[in-house]
Design a protein around this motif. Structure first.
Motif, PDB file in Angstrom:
ATOM      1  N   PRO A 130       0.842  -1.263   0.053  1.00 27.17           N
ATOM      2  CA  PRO A 130      -0.074   0.117   0.093  1.00 27.17           C
ATOM      3  C   PRO A 130       0.902   1.336   0.176  1.00 27.17           C
ATOM      4  O   PRO A 130       0.614   2.236  -0.657  1.00 27.17           O
ATOM      5  N   ALA A 131       2.054   1.404   0.746  1.00 27.71           N
ATOM      6  CA  ALA A 131       2.917   2.528   0.766  1.00 27.71           C
ATOM      7  C   ALA A 131       3.440   2.769  -0.483  1.00 27.71           C
ATOM      8  O   ALA A 131       3.586   3.837  -1.086  1.00 27.71           O
ATOM      9  N   THR A 132       4.039   1.651  -1.243  1.00 25.64           N
ATOM     10  CA  THR A 132       4.284   1.636  -2.683  1.00 25.64           C
ATOM     11  C   THR A 132       3.369   2.223  -3.477  1.00 25.64           C
ATOM     12  O   THR A 132       3.853   3.092  -4.344  1.00 25.64           O
ATOM     13  N   LEU A 133       2.172   1.713  -3.667  1.00 28.65           N
ATOM     14  CA  LEU A 133       1.040   2.324  -4.525  1.00 28.65           C
ATOM     15  C   LEU A 133       0.685   3.720  -4.109  1.00 28.65           C
ATOM     16  O   LEU A 133       0.685   4.501  -5.142  1.00 28.65           O
ATOM     17  N   ALA A 134       0.754   3.920  -2.937  1.00 26.70           N
ATOM     18  CA  ALA A 134       0.477   5.522  -2.670  1.00 26.70           C
ATOM     19  C   ALA A 134       1.913   6.032  -3.184  1.00 26.70           C
ATOM     20  O   ALA A 134       1.475   7.347  -3.664  1.00 26.70           O
ATOM     21  N   ARG A 135       2.945   5.950  -3.166  1.00 28.93           N
ATOM     22  CA  ARG A 135       4.120   6.795  -3.606  1.00 28.93           C
ATOM     23  C   ARG A 135       3.815   6.881  -4.951  1.00 28.93           C
ATOM     24  O   ARG A 135       4.178   7.837  -5.716  1.00 28.93           O
ATOM     25  N   ALA A 136       3.418   5.630  -5.606  1.00 30.86           N
ATOM     26  CA  ALA A 136       3.256   5.691  -7.038  1.00 30.86           C
ATOM     27  C   ALA A 136       2.128   6.686  -7.751  1.00 30.86           C
ATOM     28  O   ALA A 136       2.203   7.409  -8.558  1.00 30.86           O
ATOM     29  N   GLN A 137       1.256   6.730  -6.859  1.00 23.00           N
ATOM     30  CA  GLN A 137      -0.058   7.572  -7.122  1.00 23.00           C
ATOM     31  C   GLN A 137       0.449   9.057  -7.065  1.00 23.00           C
ATOM     32  O   GLN A 137       0.032   9.872  -7.771  1.00 23.00           O
ATOM     33  N   ARG A 138       1.290   9.534  -5.971  1.00 25.23           N
ATOM     34  CA  ARG A 138       1.594  10.698  -5.663  1.00 25.23           C
ATOM     35  C   ARG A 138       2.525  11.314  -7.035  1.00 25.23           C
ATOM     36  O   ARG A 138       2.482  12.249  -7.231  1.00 25.23           O
ATOM     37  N   LEU A 139       3.500  10.399  -7.299  1.00 17.73           N
ATOM     38  CA  LEU A 139       4.270  10.815  -8.438  1.00 17.73           C
ATOM     39  C   LEU A 139       3.687  10.805  -9.745  1.00 17.73           C
ATOM     40  O   LEU A 139       3.780  11.765 -10.557  1.00 17.73           O
ATOM     41  N   ARG A 140       2.596  10.074 -10.266  1.00 21.12           N
ATOM     42  CA  ARG A 140       1.619  10.099 -11.130  1.00 21.12           C
ATOM     43  C   ARG A 140       0.924  11.296 -11.354  1.00 21.12           C
ATOM     44  O   ARG A 140       0.885  12.135 -12.197  1.00 21.12           O
ATOM     45  N   ALA A 141       0.599  11.766 -10.036  1.00 21.49           N
ATOM     46  CA  ALA A 141      -0.224  13.117 -10.065  1.00 21.49           C
ATOM     47  C   ALA A 141       0.551  14.197  -9.912  1.00 21.49           C
ATOM     48  O   ALA A 141       0.178  15.078 -10.710  1.00 21.49           O
ATOM     49  N   GLY A 142       1.645  14.216  -9.403  1.00 22.37           N
ATOM     50  CA  GLY A 142       2.312  15.400  -9.101  1.00 22.37           C
ATOM     51  C   GLY A 142       3.079  15.728 -10.444  1.00 22.37           C
ATOM     52  O   GLY A 142       3.456  16.871 -10.704  1.00 22.37           O
ATOM     53  N   LEU A 143       3.595  14.475 -10.854  1.00 23.40           N
ATOM     54  CA  LEU A 143       4.720  14.752 -12.241  1.00 23.40           C
ATOM     55  C   LEU A 143       4.095  14.529 -13.581  1.00 23.40           C
ATOM     56  O   LEU A 143       4.543  14.471 -14.608  1.00 23.40           O
ATOM     57  N   SER A 144       2.668  13.970 -13.390  1.00 22.56           N
ATOM     58  CA  SER A 144       1.985  13.697 -14.727  1.00 22.56           C
ATOM     59  C   SER A 144       2.652  12.619 -15.497  1.00 22.56           C
ATOM     60  O   SER A 144       3.013  12.681 -16.876  1.00 22.56           O
ATOM     61  N   LEU A 145       3.359  11.584 -14.730  1.00 25.95           N
ATOM     62  CA  LEU A 145       3.940  10.480 -15.622  1.00 25.95           C
ATOM     63  C   LEU A 145       3.075   9.345 -16.049  1.00 25.95           C
ATOM     64  O   LEU A 145       2.061   8.973 -15.463  1.00 25.95           O
ATOM     65  N   ASN A 146       3.349   8.880 -16.979  1.00 24.16           N
ATOM     66  CA  ASN A 146       2.728   7.565 -17.528  1.00 24.16           C
ATOM     67  C   ASN A 146       3.176   6.421 -16.858  1.00 24.16           C
ATOM     68  O   ASN A 146       4.234   6.325 -16.044  1.00 24.16           O
ATOM     69  N   TYR A 147       2.704   5.403 -16.909  1.00 26.15           N
ATOM     70  CA  TYR A 147       3.184   3.976 -16.215  1.00 26.15           C
ATOM     71  C   TYR A 147       4.585   3.599 -16.453  1.00 26.15           C
ATOM     72  O   TYR A 147       4.906   3.181 -15.714  1.00 26.15           O
ATOM     73  N   ALA A 148       4.953   3.864 -17.670  1.00 26.41           N
ATOM     74  CA  ALA A 148       6.363   3.455 -17.970  1.00 26.41           C
ATOM     75  C   ALA A 148       7.212   3.940 -17.274  1.00 26.41           C
ATOM     76  O   ALA A 148       8.137   3.746 -16.847  1.00 26.41           O
ATOM     77  N   SER A 149       7.034   5.260 -17.438  1.00 25.16           N
ATOM     78  CA  SER A 149       8.052   6.329 -16.639  1.00 25.16           C
ATOM     79  C   SER A 149       7.870   6.317 -15.410  1.00 25.16           C
ATOM     80  O   SER A 149       8.877   6.420 -14.553  1.00 25.16           O
TER      81      SER A 149
END
Length: 136
Positions: free
Chosen positions: A85-104
């Motif tokens: 869950p912590a890893t997924l929360a980190r991924a969601q924060r990065l995706r939302a904050g940096l507008s990253l796609n899943y590959a990046s």
């Protein structure tokens, strides 16, 4: 004049010695949570989804993309480490904050993990050791 329907206050003069409890407070809510007494070894898709606030399908997609580690049991069900869950929360924060796609997003998570490892080695005094130069 109307009479008060409530009974008269009991007290020593009336021969009644019952304790009177105060009226319950309105608007207060209590949340009761149960915590496991033993450490959790693995989490199901639903458990990770509940703890991370994500939809179970999205948790499954992240596992398929390799953004979070998961193992399959003999029945084909996915099981996650307690840190998922912590890893997924980190991924969601990065995706939302940096507008990253899943590959990046996968690349950034790998780089951040490697940075954390290197910082940990520095803190523990292994920085002077040249035996492990695999990161160069």
């Amino acid at each position: 004049m109307t009479e008060d329907p409530r009974p008269a206050a009991a007290g020593p003069d009336h021969g009644d010695h019952r304790a009177v409890s105060p009226a319950p407070h309105r608007g207060l809510t209590a949340t009761v949570r149960q915590h496991a007494l033993v450490p959790v070894r693995r989490l199901s898709v639903e458990g990770v989804a509940r703890r991370s606030g994500l939809h179970p399908d999205l948790v499954t997609r992240f596992a398929a993309l390799g953004l979070v580690q998961a193992r399959r049991d003999t029945r084909g069900r996915l099981w996650f480490e307690p840190t998922a869950p912590a890893t997924l929360a980190r991924a969601q924060r990065l995706r939302a904050g940096l507008s990253l796609n899943y590959a990046s997003l996968g690349l950034v998570l790998d780089l951040l993990d490697r940075i954390s490892e290197l910082e940990s080695e520095l803190r523990h005094g292994n920085a002077g050791s040249r035996s492990d130069e695999s990161w160069i």
